[in-house]
Write an enzyme that holds these catalytic residues in place. Structure first.
Site, PDB file in Angstrom:
ATOM      1  N   ASP A  87     -15.240  -5.739 105.218  1.00  0.00           N
ATOM      2  CA  ASP A  87     -14.697  -4.381 105.298  1.00  0.00           C
ATOM      3  C   ASP A  87     -14.529  -3.887 106.723  1.00  0.00           C
ATOM      4  OD1 ASP A  87     -14.403  -3.954 102.608  1.00  0.00           O
ATOM      5  OD2 ASP A  87     -16.516  -3.483 102.366  1.00  0.00           O
TER       6      ASP A  87
ATOM      7  N   HIS B 162     -24.795  -7.229 104.895  1.00  0.00           N
ATOM      8  CA  HIS B 162     -24.353  -7.628 103.565  1.00  0.00           C
ATOM      9  C   HIS B 162     -25.564  -8.056 102.761  1.00  0.00           C
ATOM     10  CE1 HIS B 162     -22.138  -9.573 100.359  1.00  0.00           C
ATOM     11  NE2 HIS B 162     -21.093  -8.886 100.787  1.00  0.00           N
TER      12      HIS B 162
HETATM   13  N1  ACO Z   1     -26.589  -0.245 110.072  1.00  0.00           N
HETATM   14  C1  ACO Z   1     -27.856  -0.102 110.509  1.00  0.00           C
HETATM   15  N2  ACO Z   1     -28.935  -0.674 109.919  1.00  0.00           N
HETATM   16  C2  ACO Z   1     -28.702  -1.411 108.834  1.00  0.00           C
HETATM   17  C3  ACO Z   1     -27.411  -1.606 108.306  1.00  0.00           C
HETATM   18  C4  ACO Z   1     -26.326  -0.991 108.975  1.00  0.00           C
HETATM   19  N3  ACO Z   1     -25.078  -1.145 108.520  1.00  0.00           N
HETATM   20  N4  ACO Z   1     -27.473  -2.387 107.212  1.00  0.00           N
HETATM   21  C5  ACO Z   1     -28.775  -2.681 107.039  1.00  0.00           C
HETATM   22  N5  ACO Z   1     -29.523  -2.104 108.025  1.00  0.00           N
HETATM   23  C6  ACO Z   1     -30.962  -2.250 108.229  1.00  0.00           C
HETATM   24  C7  ACO Z   1     -31.766  -1.421 107.234  1.00  0.00           C
HETATM   25  O1  ACO Z   1     -32.033  -0.135 107.732  1.00  0.00           O
HETATM   26  C8  ACO Z   1     -32.997  -2.262 107.067  1.00  0.00           C
HETATM   27  O2  ACO Z   1     -33.803  -2.081 108.213  1.00  0.00           O
HETATM   28  P1  ACO Z   1     -35.420  -2.166 108.098  1.00  0.00           P
HETATM   29  O3  ACO Z   1     -35.710  -3.569 107.641  1.00  0.00           O
HETATM   30  O4  ACO Z   1     -35.908  -1.867 109.449  1.00  0.00           O
HETATM   31  O5  ACO Z   1     -35.805  -1.135 107.076  1.00  0.00           O
HETATM   32  C9  ACO Z   1     -32.470  -3.699 107.128  1.00  0.00           C
HETATM   33  O6  ACO Z   1     -31.289  -3.615 107.945  1.00  0.00           O
HETATM   34  C10 ACO Z   1     -32.126  -4.293 105.775  1.00  0.00           C
HETATM   35  O7  ACO Z   1     -31.221  -3.391 105.119  1.00  0.00           O
HETATM   36  P2  ACO Z   1     -31.115  -3.218 103.538  1.00  0.00           P
HETATM   37  O8  ACO Z   1     -30.452  -1.912 103.267  1.00  0.00           O
HETATM   38  O9  ACO Z   1     -32.449  -3.479 102.913  1.00  0.00           O
HETATM   39  O10 ACO Z   1     -30.151  -4.404 103.157  1.00  0.00           O
HETATM   40  P3  ACO Z   1     -29.421  -4.560 101.800  1.00  0.00           P
HETATM   41  O11 ACO Z   1     -29.168  -6.015 101.630  1.00  0.00           O
HETATM   42  O12 ACO Z   1     -30.127  -3.853 100.707  1.00  0.00           O
HETATM   43  O13 ACO Z   1     -28.038  -3.750 102.022  1.00  0.00           O
HETATM   44  C11 ACO Z   1     -25.835  -3.219 102.646  1.00  0.00           C
HETATM   45  C12 ACO Z   1     -26.841  -4.328 102.316  1.00  0.00           C
HETATM   46  C13 ACO Z   1     -25.860  -2.154 101.530  1.00  0.00           C
HETATM   47  C14 ACO Z   1     -24.430  -3.814 102.683  1.00  0.00           C
HETATM   48  C15 ACO Z   1     -26.213  -2.579 104.003  1.00  0.00           C
HETATM   49  O14 ACO Z   1     -26.206  -3.569 105.009  1.00  0.00           O
HETATM   50  C16 ACO Z   1     -25.308  -1.416 104.396  1.00  0.00           C
HETATM   51  O15 ACO Z   1     -25.572  -0.280 103.995  1.00  0.00           O
HETATM   52  N6  ACO Z   1     -24.207  -1.697 105.206  1.00  0.00           N
HETATM   53  C17 ACO Z   1     -23.256  -0.671 105.559  1.00  0.00           C
HETATM   54  C18 ACO Z   1     -22.280  -0.443 104.402  1.00  0.00           C
HETATM   55  C19 ACO Z   1     -21.288  -1.590 104.252  1.00  0.00           C
HETATM   56  O16 ACO Z   1     -20.673  -2.059 105.208  1.00  0.00           O
HETATM   57  N7  ACO Z   1     -21.102  -2.002 102.982  1.00  0.00           N
HETATM   58  C20 ACO Z   1     -20.127  -3.054 102.642  1.00  0.00           C
HETATM   59  C21 ACO Z   1     -20.779  -4.233 102.058  1.00  0.00           C
HETATM   60  S1  ACO Z   1     -19.625  -5.520 101.840  1.00  0.00           S
HETATM   61  C22 ACO Z   1     -18.825  -5.181 100.415  1.00  0.00           C
HETATM   62  O17 ACO Z   1     -19.236  -4.437  99.548  1.00  0.00           O
HETATM   63  C23 ACO Z   1     -17.594  -5.892 100.250  1.00  0.00           C
END
Ligand code: ACO
Length: 427
Positions: free
Chosen positions: A363, A306
């Site tokens: 979610d 998140h």
């Molecule tokens: N699976 C695997 N790796 C992940 C995931 C995931 N779900 N989420 C983040 N990471 C990793 C990234 O690859 C990154 O790794 P790195 O540092 O080695 O490059 C690190 O964790 C940070 O990730 P970011 O994408 O920079 O985090 P950000 O805060 O921008 O994104 C987000 C948050 C978009 C929710 C992300 O975690 C994601 O894509 N999750 C899956 C989709 C999801 O469940 N969305 C619902 C959000 S809740 C809502 O809207 C109500």
């Protein structure tokens, strides 16, 4: 004494006021930054930028706290109902019994949707995604309600709010009825709002439909948990679109589009699709954990991580408990649930996920409950939109009443410097 922050740029010092919120959140007010220094800040994804001051929702991602108007989400989910929370978010206080009754009565005045809207829905193919149809129908409501809302006029604003809440639920369910080829249902003003959701979705002209109170209670809770989440992507979109003084329906329609994406509200559908894929490919959870960790693989564990919760998502805790209760009450056994539990445990014990503070978000569990309640997968994000509607309205109202300026970020240009035009025959 009020705090200030000093910025040094090219040997010159600039002083900026510091604003501290009710919960001691500290913000450097850079409103005059460009005027005095010529520089701007660069913050893609707005990870460090506050777009507004807001009295609606407080969340602390590090501590896993979420409050609407000062009330803990845990208390609201347990003790209030969805329309009560809707009232709280939009008008700022918990309603007295009489306030709530009046609010519900006023919403009922607007639950009939113009029959001509059916011509619009007729134009969509049955295969259209319900979120696309919902965005279009919400926007179309503007055409049937062309009088623009004057937010300064309390009566006007109240009427627009009741109208939006009444009609949005109906058109949201119509997106499903259309996809099934069922006749479009009418809101029943003798029933409650969430009961109506079930009726609008599932009752058929061929026989009586009994609304299960276990399902209604579960949905009520889910809607409350989704009702607001401060300046997330769709809410910021609603505020941004509304900042140009576009109407409430147009702004909400833009919010629906923003919510649709799989990195935001669309994640609940993506979670179920992912669980289904794992199940169909033999249930090997470890294989998918490895895929999620592989930087050369675009796969991400849907429902994990998140932007602001870097500890745990408080809504996920409540919803996990609700999922257990609902599945037990309805006697549902679901192989996807077993996979979800295995996935959750595997990820929580894995160094990659621990190091990045990736926890299950709201979610991850909501899709499991929706499935148990018989809601089709591609309606999951519509469910989120129904829940989020009060938050969008409350934020739009606050933005307009605070007379916020039009949203217009700046950029740092990185393209080509000035070039001489090249005639077609010389390119
Ligand atoms: N699976 C695997 N790796 C992940 C995931 C995931 N779900 N989420 C983040 N990471 C990793 C990234 O690859 C990154 O790794 P790195 O540092 O080695 O490059 C690190 O964790 C940070 O990730 P970011 O994408 O920079 O985090 P950000 O805060 O921008 O994104 C987000 C948050 C978009 C929710 C992300 O975690 C994601 O894509 N999750 C899956 C989709 C999801 O469940 N969305 C619902 C959000 S809740 C809502 O809207 C109500």
């Amino acid at each position: 004494m009020s705090k200030t922050a000093i910025l040094e740029l090219d040997g010159k010092k600039y002083e900026f006021p510091v604003f501290v919120g009710t919960e001691n959140e500290v913000a450097i007010d850079i409103n005059k930054l460009r005027d005095v220094s010529g520089a701007i800040t660069l913050d893609p994804g707005y990870k460090n930028s506050g777009a507004c001051k807001s009295e609606i929702t407080f969340l602390d991602g590090e501590e896993g706290i979420l409050r609407y108007r000062g009330y803990a989400i845990e208390d609201l989910a347990e003790k209030a109902n969805f329309l009560e929370v809707t009232y709280l978010l939009i008008f700022g206080e918990l309603p007295k019994k009489s306030d709530l009754e009046r609010f519900e009565t006023d919403i009922r005045k607007y639950t009939l949707v113009n029959e001509e809207m059916k011509n619009i829905i007729d134009g969509f193919p049955k295969t259209a995604h319900p979120m696309g149809v919902l965005a279009a129908l919400t926007s179309a409501l503007t055409a049937f309600n062309p009088k623009s809302v004057n937010p300064e006029n309390e009566k006007d604003l109240y009427e627009a709010i009741c109208k939006t809440i009444g009609k949005f639920l109906v058109i949201a369910t119509w997106t499903y009825r259309k996809s099934m080829g069922y006749p479009l249902n009418y809101y029943d003003n003798t029933k409650g709002y969430v009961d109506n959701f079930m009726n609008l979705m599932f009752s058929l002209p061929t026989g009586p439909y009994k609304i299960d109170p276990v399902v209604v209670n579960a949905l009520d809770k889910l809607f409350i948990l989704h009702a607001d989440h401060e300046q997330n992507c769709s809410t910021s979109t609603v505020r941004m679109v509304g900042s140009s003084h576009a109407g409430l329906f147009a702004s909400i329609s833009a919010g629906v589009s923003a919510l649709w994406g799989p990195l935001h509200g669309g994640a609940n559908q993506a979670v179920l699709e992912m669980l289904d894929e794992i199940n169909k490919s033999g249930g090997d959870v470890e294989k998918f954990i490895l895929k999620a960790k592989d930087k050369n693989d675009p796969f991400r564990l849907m429902g994990f991580g998140h932007r602001v919760y870097k500890n745990f998502d408080p809504r996920a805790k409540i919803i996990k408990k609700a999922a257990d209760e609902v599945l037990t009450a309805l006697g549902v056994e679901d192989p996807l649930l077993d996979i979800a539990m295995k996935l959750e445990q595997a990820a929580l014990n894995d160094e990659y996920f621990k190091a990045r503070s990736l926890y299950p978000n709201v979610d991850f569990y909501s899709g499991i409950i929706y499935r148990a309640l018989g809601i089709p997968t591609d309606m999951f994000t519509v469910m989120f939109a129904i829940g989020r509607l009060p938050g969008w309205i409350a934020q739009w109202k606050e933005m307009r009443l605070n007379k916020e300026p039009i949203g217009r970020p700046r950029q740092v240009y990185t393209g080509s410097p000035l070039r001489d035009f090249v005639d077609m025959d010389k390119r």
